[in-house]
Design a protein around this motif. Structure first.
Motif, PDB file in Angstrom:
ATOM      1  N   ARG A  21      40.782  17.867  32.886  1.00  0.00           N
ATOM      2  CA  ARG A  21      40.603  17.573  34.319  1.00  0.00           C
ATOM      3  C   ARG A  21      40.052  18.770  35.075  1.00  0.00           C
ATOM      4  O   ARG A  21      39.854  18.701  36.276  1.00  0.00           O
ATOM      5  N   LEU A  22      39.883  19.897  34.391  1.00  0.00           N
ATOM      6  CA  LEU A  22      39.413  21.153  34.975  1.00  0.00           C
ATOM      7  C   LEU A  22      40.479  21.818  35.836  1.00  0.00           C
ATOM      8  O   LEU A  22      40.166  22.570  36.769  1.00  0.00           O
ATOM      9  N   ASP A  23      41.760  21.535  35.532  1.00  0.00           N
ATOM     10  CA  ASP A  23      42.842  22.307  36.134  1.00  0.00           C
ATOM     11  C   ASP A  23      42.854  23.699  35.522  1.00  0.00           C
ATOM     12  O   ASP A  23      42.632  23.864  34.318  1.00  0.00           O
ATOM     13  N   ALA A  24      43.126  24.698  36.344  1.00  0.00           N
ATOM     14  CA  ALA A  24      43.289  26.062  35.840  1.00  0.00           C
ATOM     15  C   ALA A  24      44.677  26.182  35.221  1.00  0.00           C
ATOM     16  O   ALA A  24      45.687  26.149  35.924  1.00  0.00           O
ATOM     17  N   VAL A  25      44.738  26.296  33.903  1.00  0.00           N
ATOM     18  CA  VAL A  25      46.008  26.374  33.186  1.00  0.00           C
ATOM     19  C   VAL A  25      46.477  27.818  33.060  1.00  0.00           C
ATOM     20  O   VAL A  25      47.657  28.119  33.216  1.00  0.00           O
ATOM     21  N   ALA A  26      45.547  28.733  32.800  1.00  0.00           N
ATOM     22  CA  ALA A  26      45.906  30.142  32.645  1.00  0.00           C
ATOM     23  C   ALA A  26      44.650  30.991  32.763  1.00  0.00           C
ATOM     24  O   ALA A  26      43.524  30.512  32.549  1.00  0.00           O
ATOM     25  N   THR A  27      44.835  32.254  33.109  1.00  0.00           N
ATOM     26  CA  THR A  27      43.761  33.253  33.092  1.00  0.00           C
ATOM     27  C   THR A  27      44.359  34.571  32.618  1.00  0.00           C
ATOM     28  O   THR A  27      45.575  34.762  32.667  1.00  0.00           O
ATOM     29  N   ASN A  28      43.489  35.469  32.173  1.00  0.00           N
ATOM     30  CA  ASN A  28      43.951  36.844  32.039  1.00  0.00           C
ATOM     31  C   ASN A  28      43.729  37.545  33.384  1.00  0.00           C
ATOM     32  O   ASN A  28      43.281  36.934  34.356  1.00  0.00           O
ATOM     33  N   ARG A  29      44.061  38.844  33.444  1.00  0.00           N
ATOM     34  CA  ARG A  29      43.998  39.536  34.732  1.00  0.00           C
ATOM     35  C   ARG A  29      42.576  39.557  35.299  1.00  0.00           C
ATOM     36  O   ARG A  29      42.357  39.318  36.488  1.00  0.00           O
ATOM     37  N   LEU A  30      41.590  39.806  34.436  1.00  0.00           N
ATOM     38  CA  LEU A  30      40.217  39.875  34.914  1.00  0.00           C
ATOM     39  C   LEU A  30      39.704  38.481  35.279  1.00  0.00           C
ATOM     40  O   LEU A  30      38.907  38.322  36.213  1.00  0.00           O
ATOM     41  N   LEU A  36      33.765  47.356  37.457  1.00  0.00           N
ATOM     42  CA  LEU A  36      34.325  47.723  38.749  1.00  0.00           C
ATOM     43  C   LEU A  36      35.418  46.733  39.154  1.00  0.00           C
ATOM     44  O   LEU A  36      36.478  47.125  39.649  1.00  0.00           O
ATOM     45  N   LEU A  37      35.160  45.432  38.914  1.00  0.00           N
ATOM     46  CA  LEU A  37      36.156  44.412  39.243  1.00  0.00           C
ATOM     47  C   LEU A  37      37.414  44.601  38.404  1.00  0.00           C
ATOM     48  O   LEU A  37      38.540  44.439  38.910  1.00  0.00           O
ATOM     49  N   ALA A  38      37.244  44.976  37.130  1.00  0.00           N
ATOM     50  CA  ALA A  38      38.403  45.229  36.270  1.00  0.00           C
ATOM     51  C   ALA A  38      39.210  46.413  36.800  1.00  0.00           C
ATOM     52  O   ALA A  38      40.450  46.392  36.797  1.00  0.00           O
ATOM     53  N   ASN A  39      38.525  47.455  37.279  1.00  0.00           N
ATOM     54  CA  ASN A  39      39.210  48.606  37.845  1.00  0.00           C
ATOM     55  C   ASN A  39      39.981  48.237  39.098  1.00  0.00           C
ATOM     56  O   ASN A  39      41.111  48.682  39.313  1.00  0.00           O
ATOM     57  N   ALA A  45      41.125  45.243  39.847  1.00  0.00           N
ATOM     58  CA  ALA A  45      42.266  44.418  39.463  1.00  0.00           C
ATOM     59  C   ALA A  45      43.403  45.264  38.915  1.00  0.00           C
ATOM     60  O   ALA A  45      44.586  45.015  39.188  1.00  0.00           O
ATOM     61  N   GLU A  46      43.083  46.299  38.145  1.00  0.00           N
ATOM     62  CA  GLU A  46      44.103  47.176  37.584  1.00  0.00           C
ATOM     63  C   GLU A  46      44.772  47.992  38.686  1.00  0.00           C
ATOM     64  O   GLU A  46      45.991  48.218  38.664  1.00  0.00           O
ATOM     65  N   THR A  47      43.973  48.399  39.672  1.00  0.00           N
ATOM     66  CA  THR A  47      44.538  49.170  40.794  1.00  0.00           C
ATOM     67  C   THR A  47      45.504  48.320  41.601  1.00  0.00           C
ATOM     68  O   THR A  47      46.584  48.778  41.985  1.00  0.00           O
ATOM     69  N   VAL A  48      45.109  47.077  41.871  1.00  0.00           N
ATOM     70  CA  VAL A  48      45.982  46.165  42.617  1.00  0.00           C
ATOM     71  C   VAL A  48      47.274  45.923  41.857  1.00  0.00           C
ATOM     72  O   VAL A  48      48.369  45.929  42.428  1.00  0.00           O
ATOM     73  N   ARG A  49      47.161  45.758  40.544  1.00  0.00           N
ATOM     74  CA  ARG A  49      48.357  45.556  39.715  1.00  0.00           C
ATOM     75  C   ARG A  49      49.282  46.773  39.790  1.00  0.00           C
ATOM     76  O   ARG A  49      50.489  46.656  39.893  1.00  0.00           O
ATOM     77  N   GLY A  50      48.648  47.959  39.718  1.00  0.00           N
ATOM     78  CA  GLY A  50      49.455  49.176  39.772  1.00  0.00           C
ATOM     79  C   GLY A  50      50.135  49.352  41.113  1.00  0.00           C
ATOM     80  O   GLY A  50      51.284  49.814  41.184  1.00  0.00           O
TER      81      GLY A  50
END
Length: 264
Positions: free
Chosen positions: A111-120, A254-257, A259-264
């Motif tokens: 159905r195109l529901d978002a079931v899971a993602t990784n951080r990026l 840059l987006l990965a960085n 995301a990691e900063t926000v997590r930290g």
């Protein structure tokens, strides 16, 4: 194609019903019955013949097979279990996608529901995921959220792909109540969806290019590969990547960085 001359002038392009039946290797009367939905007992050879005559691609052939299977089930009804689409990953697969830290990963059901993602993946699709009523859904986002027209740089092409994927899923799961509810909601609230749904286009998009505009890092040109999960049947994992050395790869890093900063 070596067809006999049936006479008369063609008013529209394409094969006539009698010609389709001839190429498919059946009588015109039998083909008319199929068109009317009388599909009980139809063999694989007949399905293959019709697919060959109509020059269906792999996705369209599978959709025809699903429609005939559903018609046969309707002709011989029996108690049906509710169609359930998985809404979460096994712990092992969750650990696997979390370990894929350098590429965005998005897991969805039919159905195109978002079931899971990784951080990026969550960072990449933040426009879809943040604030959405659960489960976040790609079709609902693209047709009902104005932000989608900015996020997807080829928004119109994306709308057609989304509808074609949902149409194929409707053939595979004709008794999925949640899918029926989703189609009903989108048909009521989006004139464009209603028009595209009526076209009966069917496709499977397992690889290609996704052009997005991310609100934090800007334009990203990403290739994607979609894979069915053997350990989590009914779910599909979509992995995105950028061409090495390209501006998109730099922006993805840059987006990965971020995301990691926000997590930290």
């Amino acid at each position: 194609m070596g067809l006999p001359d049936f006479g008369g002038r063609r008013r529209v392009p394409g094969l006539r019903r009698e010609e389709v039946a001839l190429v498919a290797g059946m009588s015109a009367e039998y083909y008319k019955r199929l068109e009317r939905g009388h599909a009980a007992g139809v063999s694989e050879a007949v399905i293959d013949g019709v697919s060959r005559a109509l020059r269906l691609d792999e996705a369209e052939h599978a959709h025809l097979h699903d429609l005939i299977r559903a018609a046969n089930a309707g002709a011989h009804p029996r108690p049906r279990a509710r169609t359930a689409r998985k809404s979460q990953l096994t712990s092992g697969m969750s650990q696997t996608i979390d370990a894929m830290s350098t590429v965005p990963v998005f897991v969805q059901n039919g159905r195109l529901d978002a079931v899971a993602t990784n951080r990026l993946g969550a960072a990449l699709f933040s426009e879809m995921l943040v604030g959405a009523r659960p489960p976040a859904n790609a079709a609902r986002f693209i047709f009902l959220e104005p932000r989608a027209q900015t996020f997807y740089r080829e928004w119109e092409a994306q709308t057609r792909q989304i509808v074609a994927v949902l149409r194929a899923e409707a053939g595979r799961s004709p008794y999925d109540r949640q899918l029926s509810d989703l189609v009903g909601e989108l048909s009521t609230r989006s004139d464009l969806f209603r028009k595209l749904w009526g076209a009966h286009d069917v496709r499977e998009h397992r690889t290609g290019l996704k052009l997005v505009h991310h609100p934090v890092v800007g334009d990203l040109d990403l290739t994607f590969q979609a894979m069915d999960l053997a350990s989590d049947r009914g779910l599909q994992m979509v992995v995105f990547s950028a061409e090495p050395g390209s501006p998109s790869q730099e922006r993805l890093q840059l987006l990965a960085n971020v995301a990691e900063t926000v997590r930290g």
